[in-house]
Structure formats: C-alpha cells, structure tokens
Design a protein around this motif. Sequence first.
Motif, PDB file in Angstrom:
ATOM      1  N   SER A   1      42.371  46.773  36.879  1.00 13.81           N
ATOM      2  CA  SER A   1      42.829  45.650  36.057  1.00 13.81           C
ATOM      3  C   SER A   1      43.229  46.143  34.669  1.00 13.81           C
ATOM      4  CB  SER A   1      41.757  44.563  35.959  1.00 13.81           C
ATOM      5  OG  SER A   1      40.609  45.058  35.302  1.00 13.81           O
TER       6      SER A   1
ATOM      7  N   SER B   1      53.141  40.602  29.969  1.00  9.62           N
ATOM      8  CA  SER B   1      53.538  41.399  31.124  1.00  9.62           C
ATOM      9  C   SER B   1      53.610  42.853  30.701  1.00  9.62           C
ATOM     10  CB  SER B   1      54.885  40.927  31.682  1.00  9.62           C
ATOM     11  OG  SER B   1      55.898  41.122  30.721  1.00  9.62           O
TER      12      SER B   1
ATOM     13  N   ILE C   1      50.375  39.837  33.343  1.00 13.60           N
ATOM     14  CA  ILE C   1      48.969  40.115  33.066  1.00 13.60           C
ATOM     15  C   ILE C   1      48.365  38.877  32.403  1.00 13.60           C
ATOM     16  CG2 ILE C   1      47.324  41.612  31.850  1.00 13.60           C
ATOM     17  CD1 ILE C   1      48.888  43.052  34.070  1.00 13.60           C
TER      18      ILE C   1
ATOM     19  N   THR D   1      43.853  39.509  30.949  1.00 16.68           N
ATOM     20  CA  THR D   1      43.466  40.521  31.927  1.00 16.68           C
ATOM     21  C   THR D   1      44.039  40.142  33.280  1.00 16.68           C
ATOM     22  OG1 THR D   1      41.415  40.996  30.738  1.00 16.68           O
ATOM     23  CG2 THR D   1      41.512  41.684  33.045  1.00 16.68           C
TER      24      THR D   1
ATOM     25  N   THR E   1      45.413  42.148  37.353  1.00 11.66           N
ATOM     26  CA  THR E   1      45.568  43.351  38.169  1.00 11.66           C
ATOM     27  C   THR E   1      46.973  43.380  38.751  1.00 11.66           C
ATOM     28  OG1 THR E   1      43.221  43.267  38.722  1.00 11.66           O
ATOM     29  CG2 THR E   1      44.617  44.667  40.104  1.00 11.66           C
TER      30      THR E   1
END
Length: 147
Positions: free
Chosen positions: A52, A73, A85, A102, A104
């Motif tokens: 992540s 992003s 993101i 945060t 992944t």
Amino acid sequence: MSLRPAALAAAAGAALILLAAPAMADAADTVTADPAQAVTVDRAGRIAADGSITLTGTYRCSGGTGPVYVSSSVSQDKGSNEYGIGGTRAVCDGRQHRWANTGTPSRALRPGTAHVKATLLELRPLGILPLPYFHAWQERDVTLAKG
C-alpha cells in the motif's frame, strides 16, 4: 428560459473543465481556481510491506456548497498507468489542514521517484446531478520510500 438549456449549459461547462484540467495541470505545477483554495503534495510518500502507498500533503478551501474531497493518484515511469490512492473528505473552513490518502495500486510500485497528482474537488449540487468543481490541484515528483 427553461431549466433544460441552463442545465445543458452547466453540464457542457463542467465537461470542458474536465477536459481542460489535465492540460492545465501539465502547464503548471499548482493550479487553483481561487487563490484562497490550495492543495499541496509532500515531497515523500511511503510504501508499506503490504504494497500500500500513503501520500500526504495540505489543503485549504472555503465556501463549498457540496461535499469536497482530496483525491490523489500516483504513477511511475513515463507513460505508465496512474493509480488512484484513496480519497479524504475535506473540511472547507478557510484554514489549512493535513490530508493523508492510502491505497494499494493494482501493480506493485518500487521505492524511488514517482509522479503524484492531488486534486481538491467539490461535487456541487445542480438539480439531481452533482457537477464537479475543481478548487485546486497539484502535480509533482515525489520519492517513495519503504516504511
């Protein structure tokens, strides 16, 4: 004047803003629709052991009539995919606040240089459809580090 042409004109204007946003962002590091609105991206991001990514920065906004979000992003290498993101709900009280997103990405990123875009976006109500309004956005290269 009927409501239909006004709604159509508003939708067309929003579409033009959406189409122009990437070109305008390429022309400048930071773009704001109003000097009292701002978003920044910190120079460093983190990659956790699970892959992540955490990106951070600051924002300031005021006068929102709809919900406002800080989205971000990240991409690595020229021409590579951009990965969203996370997103943070913004408080538009005219004061500076921190944001942290945060997420992944679908492809593992590696430590090193990455390109990040952050956007301060409001969804303004217009009838039954919310229209996007960009308060500010910033693009910059950052360093992704393990941690």
